[in-house]
Design a protein around this motif. Sequence first.
Motif, PDB file in Angstrom:
ATOM      1  N   ARG A 151       7.836  -7.602 -84.790  1.00 28.39           N
ATOM      2  CA  ARG A 151       8.946  -6.640 -84.838  1.00 28.39           C
ATOM      3  C   ARG A 151       9.581  -6.418 -83.475  1.00 28.39           C
ATOM      4  NH1 ARG A 151       6.914  -1.827 -88.989  1.00 28.39           N
ATOM      5  NH2 ARG A 151       6.915  -3.119 -90.893  1.00 28.39           N
ATOM      6  N   GLU A 152       9.502  -7.419 -82.605  1.00 25.06           N
ATOM      7  CA  GLU A 152      10.194  -7.472 -81.323  1.00 25.06           C
ATOM      8  C   GLU A 152       9.630  -6.548 -80.254  1.00 25.06           C
ATOM      9  OE1 GLU A 152      14.356  -6.846 -82.097  1.00 25.06           O
ATOM     10  OE2 GLU A 152      14.642  -8.943 -82.661  1.00 25.06           O
ATOM     11  N   TYR A 153       8.601  -5.748 -80.575  1.00 25.77           N
ATOM     12  CA  TYR A 153       8.071  -4.858 -79.542  1.00 25.77           C
ATOM     13  C   TYR A 153       6.560  -4.626 -79.644  1.00 25.77           C
ATOM     14  CZ  TYR A 153       9.230  -1.697 -83.428  1.00 25.77           C
ATOM     15  OH  TYR A 153       9.374  -1.121 -84.667  1.00 25.77           O
ATOM     16  N   HIS A 154       5.902  -5.068 -80.723  1.00 22.49           N
ATOM     17  CA  HIS A 154       4.444  -4.967 -80.820  1.00 22.49           C
ATOM     18  C   HIS A 154       3.819  -6.283 -80.360  1.00 22.49           C
ATOM     19  CE1 HIS A 154       4.547  -1.119 -82.747  1.00 22.49           C
ATOM     20  NE2 HIS A 154       5.177  -1.554 -83.832  1.00 22.49           N
ATOM     21  N   PHE A 155       2.758  -6.192 -79.550  1.00 23.22           N
ATOM     22  CA  PHE A 155       2.082  -7.381 -79.042  1.00 23.22           C
ATOM     23  C   PHE A 155       0.618  -7.382 -79.483  1.00 23.22           C
ATOM     24  CE2 PHE A 155       5.769  -7.186 -76.380  1.00 23.22           C
ATOM     25  CZ  PHE A 155       6.043  -8.506 -76.052  1.00 23.22           C
ATOM     26  N   PHE A 156       0.152  -8.569 -79.888  1.00 23.27           N
ATOM     27  CA  PHE A 156      -1.241  -8.785 -80.260  1.00 23.27           C
ATOM     28  C   PHE A 156      -1.735 -10.043 -79.549  1.00 23.27           C
ATOM     29  CE2 PHE A 156       0.947  -6.743 -83.727  1.00 23.27           C
ATOM     30  CZ  PHE A 156       0.075  -5.775 -84.195  1.00 23.27           C
ATOM     31  N   SER A 157      -3.046 -10.117 -79.329  1.00 27.93           N
ATOM     32  CA  SER A 157      -3.638 -11.335 -78.782  1.00 27.93           C
ATOM     33  C   SER A 157      -4.724 -11.836 -79.723  1.00 27.93           C
ATOM     34  CB  SER A 157      -4.222 -11.094 -77.381  1.00 27.93           C
ATOM     35  OG  SER A 157      -5.361 -10.257 -77.442  1.00 27.93           O
ATOM     36  N   VAL A 158      -4.911 -13.153 -79.717  1.00 24.68           N
ATOM     37  CA  VAL A 158      -5.941 -13.801 -80.519  1.00 24.68           C
ATOM     38  C   VAL A 158      -6.678 -14.785 -79.623  1.00 24.68           C
ATOM     39  CG1 VAL A 158      -6.466 -15.213 -82.542  1.00 24.68           C
ATOM     40  CG2 VAL A 158      -4.533 -13.608 -82.606  1.00 24.68           C
ATOM     41  N   THR A 166      -9.898 -12.555 -85.158  1.00 22.85           N
ATOM     42  CA  THR A 166      -9.242 -11.272 -85.309  1.00 22.85           C
ATOM     43  C   THR A 166      -8.232 -11.066 -84.187  1.00 22.85           C
ATOM     44  OG1 THR A 166      -9.611  -8.891 -85.575  1.00 22.85           O
ATOM     45  CG2 THR A 166     -10.940 -10.028 -83.930  1.00 22.85           C
ATOM     46  N   THR A 167      -7.317 -10.113 -84.395  1.00 20.10           N
ATOM     47  CA  THR A 167      -6.287  -9.818 -83.400  1.00 20.10           C
ATOM     48  C   THR A 167      -6.677  -8.580 -82.598  1.00 20.10           C
ATOM     49  OG1 THR A 167      -5.051  -8.446 -84.980  1.00 20.10           O
ATOM     50  CG2 THR A 167      -4.465 -10.782 -84.847  1.00 20.10           C
ATOM     51  N   GLN A 168      -6.113  -8.484 -81.410  1.00 19.26           N
ATOM     52  CA  GLN A 168      -6.326  -7.324 -80.557  1.00 19.26           C
ATOM     53  C   GLN A 168      -4.970  -6.800 -80.111  1.00 19.26           C
ATOM     54  OE1 GLN A 168      -8.709  -8.070 -77.092  1.00 19.26           O
ATOM     55  NE2 GLN A 168      -8.334  -6.063 -76.183  1.00 19.26           N
ATOM     56  N   ILE A 169      -4.755  -5.502 -80.221  1.00 21.25           N
ATOM     57  CA  ILE A 169      -3.478  -4.900 -79.830  1.00 21.25           C
ATOM     58  C   ILE A 169      -3.346  -4.904 -78.314  1.00 21.25           C
ATOM     59  CG2 ILE A 169      -2.099  -2.782 -79.865  1.00 21.25           C
ATOM     60  CD1 ILE A 169      -3.399  -2.074 -82.513  1.00 21.25           C
ATOM     61  N   LEU A 170      -2.182  -5.310 -77.820  1.00 20.07           N
ATOM     62  CA  LEU A 170      -1.887  -5.296 -76.395  1.00 20.07           C
ATOM     63  C   LEU A 170      -0.799  -4.261 -76.118  1.00 20.07           C
ATOM     64  CD1 LEU A 170      -1.725  -9.111 -75.505  1.00 20.07           C
ATOM     65  CD2 LEU A 170      -3.576  -7.528 -74.999  1.00 20.07           C
ATOM     66  N   ASN A 171      -1.027  -3.410 -75.135  1.00 16.50           N
ATOM     67  CA  ASN A 171      -0.032  -2.425 -74.722  1.00 16.50           C
ATOM     68  C   ASN A 171       0.756  -2.987 -73.545  1.00 16.50           C
ATOM     69  OD1 ASN A 171      -0.875  -0.398 -76.613  1.00 16.50           O
ATOM     70  ND2 ASN A 171      -2.634   0.017 -75.290  1.00 16.50           N
ATOM     71  N   HIS A 172       1.985  -3.417 -73.825  1.00 19.07           N
ATOM     72  CA  HIS A 172       2.782  -4.018 -72.753  1.00 19.07           C
ATOM     73  C   HIS A 172       3.225  -2.950 -71.766  1.00 19.07           C
ATOM     74  CE1 HIS A 172       6.559  -2.436 -74.403  1.00 19.07           C
ATOM     75  NE2 HIS A 172       6.165  -2.855 -75.584  1.00 19.07           N
ATOM     76  N   PRO A 173       3.470  -3.327 -70.503  1.00 21.44           N
ATOM     77  CA  PRO A 173       3.737  -2.329 -69.452  1.00 21.44           C
ATOM     78  C   PRO A 173       5.083  -1.634 -69.551  1.00 21.44           C
ATOM     79  CG  PRO A 173       3.858  -4.564 -68.572  1.00 21.44           C
ATOM     80  CD  PRO A 173       3.324  -4.688 -69.960  1.00 21.44           C
ATOM     81  N   PRO A 187      -1.832  -9.880 -68.843  1.00 20.29           N
ATOM     82  CA  PRO A 187      -2.482  -9.094 -69.893  1.00 20.29           C
ATOM     83  C   PRO A 187      -3.995  -8.966 -69.709  1.00 20.29           C
ATOM     84  CG  PRO A 187      -0.994 -10.738 -70.831  1.00 20.29           C
ATOM     85  CD  PRO A 187      -1.159 -11.070 -69.383  1.00 20.29           C
ATOM     86  N   SER A 188      -4.603  -9.932 -69.023  1.00 19.69           N
ATOM     87  CA  SER A 188      -6.062  -9.915 -68.865  1.00 19.69           C
ATOM     88  C   SER A 188      -6.502  -8.846 -67.880  1.00 19.69           C
ATOM     89  CB  SER A 188      -6.559 -11.290 -68.412  1.00 19.69           C
ATOM     90  OG  SER A 188      -6.191 -12.292 -69.329  1.00 19.69           O
TER      91      SER A 188
END
Length: 375
Positions: free
Chosen positions: A62-69, A76-83, A115-116
């Motif tokens: 949706r152009e603004y939510h980020f996940f990592s795999v 499974t996915t992990q939610i990323l909070n972009h800066p 992100p790390s």
Amino acid sequence: MGRIPHETTIDILGRLSVKDLLRFKCVSKPWCSSIEDPYFIKFHLSHSLKTNTNHSLILRHREYHFFSVNCDSLETTQILNHPFGEPKRTIQILGSCNGLLALVNHNDSILLWNPSTRESQVLPSNEIEFVSPRPGIWLYVSQRSPPLGYIARSTYYGFGYDPISDDYKLVRMIQSYGLHDENVHSEAKVYSLRSNRWRRIKDFCFYLNFSREFGILANNALHWMVFRTPEPLNKELVGFDLGSEEFRFLELPDCYLDEAFFFDIKAMGGDICLTATFRDFINVDVWIMKEYGVKESWIKLISYYEPEYIPASPFPWCHSATRTDKFVWYDLESQRVEKVEIRGLPASFDVDLYVDSLVPLRTNDLMFYNEMPPE
């Protein structure tokens, strides 16, 4: 029990994940110093790249939510909070290199993000330079809207690493179009992480035809599909060498290109790839250039005919063009497709690949060596 030699400790630490290394910094001051050492950071990155470990997929929903795999498990996915931290505002990934992501928001603000380590750095603002009708006078215009007399603008970005200068660079090409075809303004600039500054480079001699495009990094160069003439007839592949900072055209393969409807470029294993989707949107060919800059080295990697899974990217993981995006595993030898089930996967997404790394964004912490440390 004797002490473990320092070289052995470094070798062991270099094989661990970034998450573990960040925790182990608390073990002791010597360990913290070793993990933060620029030489070790490059050693760890070099090992991850050579062994294809510590890689992750980053998904944008949706152009603004980020996940990592995590690519090692794909469970499974992990939610990323972009800066940027802005709710429901469009965020795009300009490029990914050595664990650093370049992001741009709806206001054309750009930042670099690891992100790390969760470290980020906002790039200085940069206006567009226009030559005034009066000699010796320059006009500076915001990049958010075309200047007076211009009706449209294309902006192309690219982000990568130059091993010669050991510097991370972000390229921005802007082309503004006036009411008449001959009224075109072009500008190319490069941002250097080492200097934290933008500088203008030699103008490019081709035409851009979309509002915003992002370059593909391969063979130490950034690549885009462009046009040689103002008429949008046949797309051509152009590369920007991050060392010499020169543009060059790369010849495309002859076979099937006259019949193809849509082209896309990606990178795989450090080589540039070309995806040709035919008019029926079912047949897809993926080509790879094995010897950079040599037209005869293009080889067809994949010919794909399944209507259910159209490879949108020549990674081993591809998302489909059906109602909901899915990951599949494509085996190059058997040419078989297998579904990959990942918990928490959003219904639709864009995907990028990045390597988890300790690469810092503080310029005084960067290590300027021309080569990666030996294994």
